[in-house]
Structures are given as C-alpha cells and as structure tokens.
Design a protein around this motif. Structure first.
Motif, PDB file in Angstrom:
ATOM      1  N   THR A   1      -3.672  19.288  -5.414  1.00 45.22           N
ATOM      2  CA  THR A   1      -3.140  17.931  -5.470  1.00 45.22           C
ATOM      3  C   THR A   1      -4.097  16.983  -4.778  1.00 45.22           C
ATOM      4  OG1 THR A   1      -0.889  18.809  -5.424  1.00 45.22           O
ATOM      5  CG2 THR A   1      -1.167  16.487  -4.863  1.00 45.22           C
ATOM      6  N   ASP A   2      -4.323  15.829  -5.411  1.00 44.44           N
ATOM      7  CA  ASP A   2      -5.120  14.767  -4.803  1.00 44.44           C
ATOM      8  C   ASP A   2      -4.170  13.699  -4.295  1.00 44.44           C
ATOM      9  OD1 ASP A   2      -7.838  15.688  -5.396  1.00 44.44           O
ATOM     10  OD2 ASP A   2      -7.248  15.412  -7.484  1.00 44.44           O
ATOM     11  N   PHE A   3      -4.509  13.106  -3.163  1.00 45.63           N
ATOM     12  CA  PHE A   3      -3.718  12.040  -2.577  1.00 45.63           C
ATOM     13  C   PHE A   3      -4.522  10.754  -2.681  1.00 45.63           C
ATOM     14  CE2 PHE A   3      -2.357  16.030  -0.811  1.00 45.63           C
ATOM     15  CZ  PHE A   3      -0.979  15.949  -0.924  1.00 45.63           C
ATOM     16  N   LEU A   4      -4.069   9.853  -3.565  1.00 44.52           N
ATOM     17  CA  LEU A   4      -4.832   8.663  -3.901  1.00 44.52           C
ATOM     18  C   LEU A   4      -4.172   7.415  -3.328  1.00 44.52           C
ATOM     19  CD1 LEU A   4      -5.421   9.735  -7.582  1.00 44.52           C
ATOM     20  CD2 LEU A   4      -7.022   9.942  -5.684  1.00 44.52           C
ATOM     21  N   ASN A   5      -4.969   6.601  -2.644  1.00 41.37           N
ATOM     22  CA  ASN A   5      -4.469   5.361  -2.044  1.00 41.37           C
ATOM     23  C   ASN A   5      -4.393   4.270  -3.105  1.00 41.37           C
ATOM     24  OD1 ASN A   5      -4.394   6.485   0.566  1.00 41.37           O
ATOM     25  ND2 ASN A   5      -6.581   6.155   0.781  1.00 41.37           N
ATOM     26  N   ILE A   6      -3.252   3.578  -3.147  1.00 41.21           N
ATOM     27  CA  ILE A   6      -3.006   2.510  -4.112  1.00 41.21           C
ATOM     28  C   ILE A   6      -2.794   1.206  -3.347  1.00 41.21           C
ATOM     29  CG2 ILE A   6      -1.572   1.751  -6.053  1.00 41.21           C
ATOM     30  CD1 ILE A   6      -2.870   4.529  -6.471  1.00 41.21           C
ATOM     31  N   VAL A   7      -3.380   0.115  -3.860  1.00 43.73           N
ATOM     32  CA  VAL A   7      -3.195  -1.218  -3.292  1.00 43.73           C
ATOM     33  C   VAL A   7      -2.672  -2.116  -4.404  1.00 43.73           C
ATOM     34  CG1 VAL A   7      -4.292  -3.179  -2.173  1.00 43.73           C
ATOM     35  CG2 VAL A   7      -5.103  -0.876  -1.699  1.00 43.73           C
ATOM     36  N   VAL A   8      -1.594  -2.838  -4.112  1.00 46.10           N
ATOM     37  CA  VAL A   8      -0.977  -3.730  -5.092  1.00 46.10           C
ATOM     38  C   VAL A   8      -0.880  -5.123  -4.470  1.00 46.10           C
ATOM     39  CG1 VAL A   8       0.959  -4.009  -6.665  1.00 46.10           C
ATOM     40  CG2 VAL A   8       0.440  -1.752  -5.771  1.00 46.10           C
TER      41      VAL A   8
ATOM     42  N   ARG B   1       0.850  -1.198   0.000  1.00 48.69           N
ATOM     43  CA  ARG B   1       0.000   0.000   0.000  1.00 48.69           C
ATOM     44  C   ARG B   1       0.877   1.236   0.000  1.00 48.69           C
ATOM     45  NH1 ARG B   1      -5.248  -1.409   1.357  1.00 48.69           N
ATOM     46  NH2 ARG B   1      -5.456  -3.466   2.288  1.00 48.69           N
ATOM     47  N   PHE B   2       0.465   2.202  -0.816  1.00 45.25           N
ATOM     48  CA  PHE B   2       1.134   3.499  -0.810  1.00 45.25           C
ATOM     49  C   PHE B   2       0.175   4.567  -1.320  1.00 45.25           C
ATOM     50  CE2 PHE B   2       2.356   1.281  -4.711  1.00 45.25           C
ATOM     51  CZ  PHE B   2       2.069   2.194  -5.710  1.00 45.25           C
ATOM     52  N   THR B   3       0.553   5.811  -1.159  1.00 42.22           N
ATOM     53  CA  THR B   3      -0.263   6.934  -1.593  1.00 42.22           C
ATOM     54  C   THR B   3       0.486   7.711  -2.660  1.00 42.22           C
ATOM     55  OG1 THR B   3      -1.270   7.087   0.603  1.00 42.22           O
ATOM     56  CG2 THR B   3      -1.464   9.020  -0.821  1.00 42.22           C
ATOM     57  N   LEU B   4      -0.222   8.038  -3.746  1.00 45.45           N
ATOM     58  CA  LEU B   4       0.355   8.865  -4.805  1.00 45.45           C
ATOM     59  C   LEU B   4      -0.223  10.271  -4.719  1.00 45.45           C
ATOM     60  CD1 LEU B   4       0.402   6.826  -8.150  1.00 45.45           C
ATOM     61  CD2 LEU B   4       2.305   7.398  -6.664  1.00 45.45           C
ATOM     62  N   ALA B   5       0.649  11.263  -4.808  1.00 48.05           N
ATOM     63  CA  ALA B   5       0.226  12.656  -4.909  1.00 48.05           C
ATOM     64  C   ALA B   5       0.120  12.981  -6.391  1.00 48.05           C
ATOM     65  CB  ALA B   5       1.241  13.570  -4.227  1.00 48.05           C
ATOM     66  N   VAL B   6      -1.085  13.345  -6.828  1.00 43.85           N
ATOM     67  CA  VAL B   6      -1.342  13.602  -8.240  1.00 43.85           C
ATOM     68  C   VAL B   6      -1.849  15.034  -8.388  1.00 43.85           C
ATOM     69  CG1 VAL B   6      -2.655  12.874 -10.271  1.00 43.85           C
ATOM     70  CG2 VAL B   6      -1.927  11.178  -8.569  1.00 43.85           C
TER      71      VAL B   6
END
Length: 131
Positions: free
Chosen positions: A45-52, A27-32
């Motif tokens: 900026t949006d902070f989106l949670n990513i699950v891999v 899990r990590f968060t991307l700043a877009v």
C-alpha cells in the motif's frame, strides 16, 4: 503531461486550514493498494498526500472522514523546505482538481433503514384496494 488518478481510503480525518488571505486548504492521506502482489504474495500500500483548495476543500472536510473511499484526479507536485536542523526536505503531494466520493453513503443510510422499518404492510384480504 502531469495527471494523477487514484482511488483509496482516507487514513485519518481531513484537516482544514486557511491561508492568511482566507483561502481554505484541506489535507489528507489516501491509502492506495498496488495492483500486484510482492514476493511474499502480499499487496503493498502507498500512502499519498492530497491537497485540496477553496470550495472543494470545504466540501471534503465536511463529508470525508477516516476510512472514506475517494477518487482523486489532480497533478503531482513536489516542493522543498529547509528543516530546523538545516537539512533540505522534499514533499511530494497530489493537488486535487476533482474528487468523487466513492462507496456507500454512511450518514443517511441508517436514517433510510429506519424509515423503511416504520412502513406497515398493506393487507390484501379485502376488496377495498382500487387495483
């Protein structure tokens, strides 16, 4: 159709865990950054949670770090859970199907520069060169 394609920078180092059955989850968060500016002329900026999941999770944990730029393709998923105070909480995240590491390679770049600096120039003042 549920498809998300985003490019952003990690806000912190990815966290790797395993399910009880031993499946890797990263899990990590991307700043877009948004494409357009707001009324004050600033980009939001949006902070989106990513699950891999699985092998890709292990790869992300090994090679990504805070500040890394990544392109993520996946699906948007919403789940809910009951918090300790009894309220219902909702989480929206992107479940990654494919991730590309974007930008310069940080680890090997300094080694390459060091190897190039060790090279010595060839003198062309003699006739011993074959060309």
């Amino acid at each position: 159709m549920n498809k998300a394609i985003i490019i952003g920078n990690l806000t912190k180092d990815p966290e790797l865990t395993q399910t009880t059955s031993g499946i890797s989850v990263c899990r990590f968060t991307l700043a877009v950054s948004r494409k357009f500016t707001n009324a004050d002329g600033e980009r939001e900026t949006d902070f989106l949670n990513i699950v891999v999941w699985r092998n890709l999770a292990d790869i992300c944990h090994k090679y990504l770090k805070k500040g890394s730029k990544a392109a993520v393709t996946g699906t948007i998923q919403t789940r809910s859970y009951d918090a300790q105070d009894g309220s219902k909480r909702y989480v929206t995240e992107i479940v990654a199907e494919d991730i590309e590491f974007v930008g310069a390679k940080t680890n090997g770049a300094s080694e390459e520069k060091e190897e190039v600096s060790k090279l010595e120039p060839i003198s062309d003042d003699g006739d011993d060169l074959p060309f």
